[in-house]
Design a protein around this motif. Sequence first.
Motif, PDB file in Angstrom:
ATOM      1  N   ALA A  41       0.823  -1.199   0.000  1.00 22.46           N
ATOM      2  CA  ALA A  41       0.000   0.000   0.000  1.00 22.46           C
ATOM      3  C   ALA A  41       0.862   1.257   0.000  1.00 22.46           C
ATOM      4  CB  ALA A  41      -0.925  -0.010   1.216  1.00 22.46           C
ATOM      5  N   LYS A  42       1.944   1.223   0.757  1.00 23.95           N
ATOM      6  CA  LYS A  42       2.841   2.388   0.828  1.00 23.95           C
ATOM      7  C   LYS A  42       3.460   2.681  -0.532  1.00 23.95           C
ATOM      8  CE  LYS A  42       5.240   2.865   4.521  1.00 23.95           C
ATOM      9  NZ  LYS A  42       6.228   2.618   5.598  1.00 23.95           N
ATOM     10  N   LEU A  43       3.932   1.641  -1.217  1.00 23.33           N
ATOM     11  CA  LEU A  43       4.519   1.840  -2.537  1.00 23.33           C
ATOM     12  C   LEU A  43       3.490   2.335  -3.546  1.00 23.33           C
ATOM     13  CD1 LEU A  43       6.964  -1.170  -3.018  1.00 23.33           C
ATOM     14  CD2 LEU A  43       7.550   1.242  -2.796  1.00 23.33           C
ATOM     15  N   ALA A  44       2.288   1.773  -3.490  1.00 21.86           N
ATOM     16  CA  ALA A  44       1.242   2.199  -4.421  1.00 21.86           C
ATOM     17  C   ALA A  44       0.874   3.661  -4.191  1.00 21.86           C
ATOM     18  CB  ALA A  44       0.015   1.313  -4.262  1.00 21.86           C
ATOM     19  N   LYS A  45       0.783   4.048  -2.938  1.00 24.00           N
ATOM     20  CA  LYS A  45       0.439   5.445  -2.630  1.00 24.00           C
ATOM     21  C   LYS A  45       1.539   6.387  -3.087  1.00 24.00           C
ATOM     22  CE  LYS A  45      -1.131   8.385   1.187  1.00 24.00           C
ATOM     23  NZ  LYS A  45      -1.420   8.433   2.656  1.00 24.00           N
ATOM     24  N   ALA A  46       2.797   5.994  -2.855  1.00 22.86           N
ATOM     25  CA  ALA A  46       3.912   6.835  -3.292  1.00 22.86           C
ATOM     26  C   ALA A  46       3.954   6.946  -4.812  1.00 22.86           C
ATOM     27  CB  ALA A  46       5.228   6.260  -2.770  1.00 22.86           C
ATOM     28  N   ALA A  47       3.666   5.853  -5.508  1.00 24.73           N
ATOM     29  CA  ALA A  47       3.628   5.897  -6.979  1.00 24.73           C
ATOM     30  C   ALA A  47       2.558   6.865  -7.464  1.00 24.73           C
ATOM     31  CB  ALA A  47       3.365   4.499  -7.531  1.00 24.73           C
ATOM     32  N   THR A  48       1.420   6.878  -6.788  1.00 21.06           N
ATOM     33  CA  THR A  48       0.348   7.805  -7.152  1.00 21.06           C
ATOM     34  C   THR A  48       0.785   9.247  -6.941  1.00 21.06           C
ATOM     35  OG1 THR A  48      -1.347   6.179  -6.571  1.00 21.06           O
ATOM     36  CG2 THR A  48      -2.021   8.480  -6.616  1.00 21.06           C
ATOM     37  N   VAL A  49       1.447   9.509  -5.811  1.00 19.32           N
ATOM     38  CA  VAL A  49       1.927  10.864  -5.526  1.00 19.32           C
ATOM     39  C   VAL A  49       2.926  11.319  -6.588  1.00 19.32           C
ATOM     40  CG1 VAL A  49       3.339  12.234  -3.930  1.00 19.32           C
ATOM     41  CG2 VAL A  49       1.520  10.760  -3.051  1.00 19.32           C
ATOM     42  N   LEU A  50       3.881  10.466  -6.920  1.00 18.27           N
ATOM     43  CA  LEU A  50       4.895  10.818  -7.903  1.00 18.27           C
ATOM     44  C   LEU A  50       4.297  11.043  -9.286  1.00 18.27           C
ATOM     45  CD1 LEU A  50       7.800   8.409  -6.908  1.00 18.27           C
ATOM     46  CD2 LEU A  50       7.775  10.904  -6.681  1.00 18.27           C
ATOM     47  N   THR A  51       3.356  10.196  -9.656  1.00 21.10           N
ATOM     48  CA  THR A  51       2.738  10.334 -10.975  1.00 21.10           C
ATOM     49  C   THR A  51       1.942  11.632 -11.062  1.00 21.10           C
ATOM     50  OG1 THR A  51       2.585   7.932 -11.233  1.00 21.10           O
ATOM     51  CG2 THR A  51       1.154   9.267 -12.622  1.00 21.10           C
ATOM     52  N   GLN A  76      11.630   5.645 -10.303  1.00 20.12           N
ATOM     53  CA  GLN A  76      12.123   6.441  -9.178  1.00 20.12           C
ATOM     54  C   GLN A  76      12.028   5.674  -7.864  1.00 20.12           C
ATOM     55  OE1 GLN A  76      10.591  10.430  -9.091  1.00 20.12           O
ATOM     56  NE2 GLN A  76      11.272  10.808  -6.986  1.00 20.12           N
ATOM     57  N   LEU A  77      10.967   4.907  -7.687  1.00 22.71           N
ATOM     58  CA  LEU A  77      10.818   4.126  -6.461  1.00 22.71           C
ATOM     59  C   LEU A  77      11.758   2.927  -6.447  1.00 22.71           C
ATOM     60  CD1 LEU A  77       6.963   4.313  -5.995  1.00 22.71           C
ATOM     61  CD2 LEU A  77       8.703   5.356  -4.551  1.00 22.71           C
ATOM     62  N   GLY A  78      11.955   2.301  -7.608  1.00 25.06           N
ATOM     63  CA  GLY A  78      13.021   1.321  -7.733  1.00 25.06           C
ATOM     64  C   GLY A  78      12.753  -0.080  -7.235  1.00 25.06           C
ATOM     65  N   ALA A  90       9.980   8.766   2.019  1.00 24.42           N
ATOM     66  CA  ALA A  90      10.424  10.154   1.789  1.00 24.42           C
ATOM     67  C   ALA A  90       9.456  10.891   0.879  1.00 24.42           C
ATOM     68  CB  ALA A  90      11.831  10.139   1.186  1.00 24.42           C
ATOM     69  N   VAL A  91       8.968  10.204  -0.160  1.00 19.44           N
ATOM     70  CA  VAL A  91       8.000  10.821  -1.078  1.00 19.44           C
ATOM     71  C   VAL A  91       6.728  11.194  -0.327  1.00 19.44           C
ATOM     72  CG1 VAL A  91       6.457  10.324  -3.025  1.00 19.44           C
ATOM     73  CG2 VAL A  91       8.877   9.673  -3.136  1.00 19.44           C
ATOM     74  N   LEU A  92       6.234  10.278   0.495  1.00 20.34           N
ATOM     75  CA  LEU A  92       4.991  10.534   1.222  1.00 20.34           C
ATOM     76  C   LEU A  92       5.172  11.630   2.271  1.00 20.34           C
ATOM     77  CD1 LEU A  92       3.759   6.847   1.603  1.00 20.34           C
ATOM     78  CD2 LEU A  92       2.921   8.599   0.012  1.00 20.34           C
ATOM     79  N   ALA A  93       6.346  11.659   2.932  1.00 22.16           N
ATOM     80  CA  ALA A  93       6.600  12.708   3.916  1.00 22.16           C
ATOM     81  C   ALA A  93       6.638  14.069   3.250  1.00 22.16           C
ATOM     82  CB  ALA A  93       7.924  12.436   4.640  1.00 22.16           C
TER      83      ALA A  93
END
Length: 285
Positions: free
Chosen positions: A71-81, A160-162, A279-282
């Motif tokens: 869930a954390k990775l999916a949310k960060a991917a959404t933020v970055l996109t 970017q998330l890798g 870091a992206v979410l913060a």
Amino acid sequence: MTALRPLLTLAAAACALAACTGPGTDQASPEAPAAAASVSPSASEPPVDPADPATWRLPLEAYRLSPAEEAKLAKAATVLTQRCVREGGLADWEAPAPLPKLGGKTYTDWRYGIHDAALAERRGYHPDADEQAAYDAALADTMRTQPATVDSCAIKSRAQLGAGEHGKLADTLAGEAWGQAKREPAVVEAFGRWSACMAEQGYHYREPMDANAGWDSSGVSTAERKTAVADIACRVRTQVAKIWFDAEARLQLPAEQRESAALKADRAALDDALRTAEAVLADSD
């Protein structure tokens, strides 16, 4: 004029980051139920309950993402996109939310078949109706027509998330153990007891996973519900899921030892991706 297309890449990227294996429940084997594209985080892992497959833990789970990590990775991917698309000139664009969980809630929840008698009485082998409706609505949102730039931004977000392909070795090895476990003498015997139990009630299946195949995906029939209820009753009587799980857990151990270096490297890469996601979410708060 900006080209338009259905938004498929964002959901696919989130799934890849989470090491997904397909729709449904969290599985690696092509025969077993597979993983949903993304999940909602849980506050903490539940204690192990011998009667509840959702709480069981397999050795190779340590080398893949937990539901909360997915869930954390999916949310960060959404933020970055969303950030990338807006920087590209579409200031008002809103990314669709990650797909909610559908079916099993943990790696082992539906790995050996259904086990919730109350749900089976209502829905047979289908997921909860409210969960299905929420998933369908979210999926429709991801399919809406979007600017073509969203695809490139989703791909950049994934890079970017890798996380990439990391975690899939654990799924591959677990899928092999899942299938091998079906040939273990104790499991073969348990399958036979389950099959005999089902035959007593007028249902003829060789293996437990055979019973959930072939039902109409568009609705739940009375026949499906009755079959599912009988299935669970026979599962409880024969303890087939626990016997199968125990065999798979035992078979995973030599695979874990054999591939230790690669598995640890995968886990380290996943941990790096999670730190990037944090870091992206913060930064987005």
